[in-house]
Design a protein around this motif. Structure first.
Motif, PDB file in Angstrom:
ATOM      1  N   LYS A  84      41.047  47.402  50.596  1.00 34.40           N
ATOM      2  CA  LYS A  84      41.269  46.240  51.340  1.00 34.40           C
ATOM      3  C   LYS A  84      39.960  45.459  51.706  1.00 34.40           C
ATOM      4  O   LYS A  84      39.082  46.046  52.677  1.00 34.40           O
ATOM      5  CB  LYS A  84      42.146  46.132  52.392  1.00 34.40           C
ATOM      6  CG  LYS A  84      43.439  46.617  52.188  1.00 34.40           C
ATOM      7  CD  LYS A  84      44.207  46.744  53.511  1.00 34.40           C
ATOM      8  CE  LYS A  84      45.794  47.376  53.068  1.00 34.40           C
ATOM      9  NZ  LYS A  84      46.570  47.609  54.381  1.00 34.40           N
ATOM     10  N   ILE A  85      39.485  44.507  50.920  1.00 34.02           N
ATOM     11  CA  ILE A  85      38.089  43.896  51.113  1.00 34.02           C
ATOM     12  C   ILE A  85      38.278  42.300  51.190  1.00 34.02           C
ATOM     13  O   ILE A  85      37.323  41.440  50.657  1.00 34.02           O
ATOM     14  CB  ILE A  85      37.276  44.436  49.695  1.00 34.02           C
ATOM     15  CG1 ILE A  85      37.429  45.821  49.471  1.00 34.02           C
ATOM     16  CG2 ILE A  85      35.760  43.948  50.216  1.00 34.02           C
ATOM     17  CD1 ILE A  85      36.659  45.853  48.218  1.00 34.02           C
ATOM     18  N   LYS A  86      39.014  42.037  52.221  1.00 35.47           N
ATOM     19  CA  LYS A  86      39.237  40.429  52.448  1.00 35.47           C
ATOM     20  C   LYS A  86      38.145  39.749  53.225  1.00 35.47           C
ATOM     21  O   LYS A  86      37.507  40.496  54.198  1.00 35.47           O
ATOM     22  CB  LYS A  86      40.784  40.151  52.945  1.00 35.47           C
ATOM     23  CG  LYS A  86      41.952  40.658  51.956  1.00 35.47           C
ATOM     24  CD  LYS A  86      43.223  40.205  52.563  1.00 35.47           C
ATOM     25  CE  LYS A  86      44.242  40.266  51.769  1.00 35.47           C
ATOM     26  NZ  LYS A  86      45.654  39.867  52.530  1.00 35.47           N
ATOM     27  N   GLU A  87      38.066  38.566  53.038  1.00 31.83           N
ATOM     28  CA  GLU A  87      36.874  37.725  53.484  1.00 31.83           C
ATOM     29  C   GLU A  87      35.594  38.538  53.749  1.00 31.83           C
ATOM     30  O   GLU A  87      34.847  38.441  55.037  1.00 31.83           O
ATOM     31  CB  GLU A  87      37.506  37.435  54.893  1.00 31.83           C
ATOM     32  CG  GLU A  87      38.880  36.491  54.848  1.00 31.83           C
ATOM     33  CD  GLU A  87      39.218  36.051  56.074  1.00 31.83           C
ATOM     34  OE1 GLU A  87      38.578  35.212  56.998  1.00 31.83           O
ATOM     35  OE2 GLU A  87      40.373  36.588  56.624  1.00 31.83           O
ATOM     36  N   VAL A  88      35.128  39.260  52.789  1.00 31.79           N
ATOM     37  CA  VAL A  88      33.617  40.065  52.768  1.00 31.79           C
ATOM     38  C   VAL A  88      32.780  38.968  52.044  1.00 31.79           C
ATOM     39  O   VAL A  88      32.886  38.551  50.864  1.00 31.79           O
ATOM     40  CB  VAL A  88      33.725  41.291  52.393  1.00 31.79           C
ATOM     41  CG1 VAL A  88      32.442  41.852  52.403  1.00 31.79           C
ATOM     42  CG2 VAL A  88      34.870  41.939  53.391  1.00 31.79           C
ATOM     43  N   ASN A  89      31.736  38.839  52.412  1.00 27.04           N
ATOM     44  CA  ASN A  89      30.512  38.060  51.894  1.00 27.04           C
ATOM     45  C   ASN A  89      29.485  39.260  51.299  1.00 27.04           C
ATOM     46  O   ASN A  89      28.619  39.674  52.268  1.00 27.04           O
ATOM     47  CB  ASN A  89      29.749  37.209  52.751  1.00 27.04           C
ATOM     48  CG  ASN A  89      28.712  36.249  52.229  1.00 27.04           C
ATOM     49  OD1 ASN A  89      28.558  36.163  51.202  1.00 27.04           O
ATOM     50  ND2 ASN A  89      28.185  35.382  53.246  1.00 27.04           N
ATOM     51  N   PHE A  90      29.711  39.054  50.128  1.00 31.84           N
ATOM     52  CA  PHE A  90      28.763  39.936  49.174  1.00 31.84           C
ATOM     53  C   PHE A  90      27.469  39.579  48.921  1.00 31.84           C
ATOM     54  O   PHE A  90      26.485  40.058  48.712  1.00 31.84           O
ATOM     55  CB  PHE A  90      29.327  40.486  48.002  1.00 31.84           C
ATOM     56  CG  PHE A  90      30.328  41.489  48.060  1.00 31.84           C
ATOM     57  CD1 PHE A  90      30.352  42.941  48.262  1.00 31.84           C
ATOM     58  CD2 PHE A  90      31.772  41.039  48.546  1.00 31.84           C
ATOM     59  CE1 PHE A  90      31.252  43.746  48.491  1.00 31.84           C
ATOM     60  CE2 PHE A  90      32.670  42.131  48.623  1.00 31.84           C
ATOM     61  CZ  PHE A  90      32.410  43.624  48.455  1.00 31.84           C
ATOM     62  N   SER A  91      27.084  38.333  49.174  1.00 23.25           N
ATOM     63  CA  SER A  91      26.048  37.283  48.709  1.00 23.25           C
ATOM     64  C   SER A  91      24.785  37.636  49.319  1.00 23.25           C
ATOM     65  O   SER A  91      23.867  37.428  48.927  1.00 23.25           O
ATOM     66  CB  SER A  91      26.278  35.925  48.722  1.00 23.25           C
ATOM     67  OG  SER A  91      26.534  35.549  50.168  1.00 23.25           O
ATOM     68  N   MET A  92      25.042  38.617  50.550  1.00 26.12           N
ATOM     69  CA  MET A  92      23.938  39.018  51.241  1.00 26.12           C
ATOM     70  C   MET A  92      23.255  40.355  50.930  1.00 26.12           C
ATOM     71  O   MET A  92      22.354  40.827  51.421  1.00 26.12           O
ATOM     72  CB  MET A  92      24.263  39.030  53.008  1.00 26.12           C
ATOM     73  CG  MET A  92      24.323  37.545  53.219  1.00 26.12           C
ATOM     74  SD  MET A  92      22.749  36.593  53.512  1.00 26.12           S
ATOM     75  CE  MET A  92      21.884  37.322  54.812  1.00 26.12           C
ATOM     76  N   CYS A  93      23.976  41.077  49.937  1.00 24.94           N
ATOM     77  CA  CYS A  93      23.763  42.281  49.526  1.00 24.94           C
ATOM     78  C   CYS A  93      22.137  42.301  48.795  1.00 24.94           C
ATOM     79  O   CYS A  93      21.681  41.352  48.264  1.00 24.94           O
ATOM     80  CB  CYS A  93      24.483  42.849  48.650  1.00 24.94           C
ATOM     81  SG  CYS A  93      25.992  43.260  49.304  1.00 24.94           S
TER      82      CYS A  93
END
Length: 199
Positions: A84-93
């Motif tokens: 479950k990976i809802k509402e996660v911002n990967f763009s800062m990785c």
């Protein structure tokens, strides 16, 4: 072998080939740590505020990342299965090596804004209202994914495979789709703005 304080601290922050089961991580518990060839089973990361964490060749099975904050995290050959990976911002990785795959995951409302995701695999995933704006999706496979209200504005999706996915709306005038693969049924999602009916 004698280790100085800095060397000992570094070893405490590096974990190799360990399996973790049914753990509930606190907000800052993982910060500045590196995990290599580790497996996480049924772990809860939803309270985490990730800072400076590195995962290399790791696998997450049945884990919960809902609403966790992923800031400056390195994901290098990482697989998410039934997570479950809802509402996660990967763009800062960390963008240097960003290599991930998703199988049977819920990623609704997550963000991949402006990331390079060439050849990433999304399999049996819920991708409702996901932000793929300005993302490089070259040769990405969307296999049986629900892309309802996902945003592809200014994305590069050349050679991407949408053949078995559904509910997407993509504007070919705003998204690069050269040699992308769609089913006949999926054509509706490309013609939506023109109000053309495909029967």
């Amino acid at each position: 072998m004698h280790l100085n304080t800095n060397q000992a601290q570094k070893m405490q922050d590096y974990f190799l080939d360990i399996e973790y089961n049914n753990l509930n991580y606190s907000e800052n518990e993982l910060n500045l740590k590196e995990f290599e060839s580790c497996v996480f089973n049924s772990c809860d990361f939803s309270n985490c505020n990730f800072i400076g964490v590195t995962f290399i060749d790791c696998v997450f099975n049945n884990c919960n990342f809902n609403s966790s904050k992923i800031n400056h995290v390195a994901l290098r050959t990482v697989a998410f299965n039934r997570c479950k990976i809802k509402e996660v911002n990967f763009s800062m990785c960390d963008k240097l090596i960003f290599d991930i795959s998703f199988d049977t995951c819920q990623l609704d409302f997550s963000k991949f804004y402006a990331l390079k995701m060439k050849q990433t695999i999304f399999k049996n995933c819920s991708l409702i209202a996901v932000d793929f704006m300005e993302t490089d999706l070259t040769e990405v496979l969307f296999d049986r994914c629900d892309l309802y209200k996902s945003e592809f504005d200014k994305a590069i999706a050349n050679k991407a495979n949408f053949r078995t996915s559904f509910n997407f709306t993509i504007d070919p005038e705003k998204t690069k789709l050269q040699k992308a693969i769609f089913s006949l049924e999926g054509l509706k999602g490309l013609l939506h703005k023109h109000q053309i009916i495909v029967e």
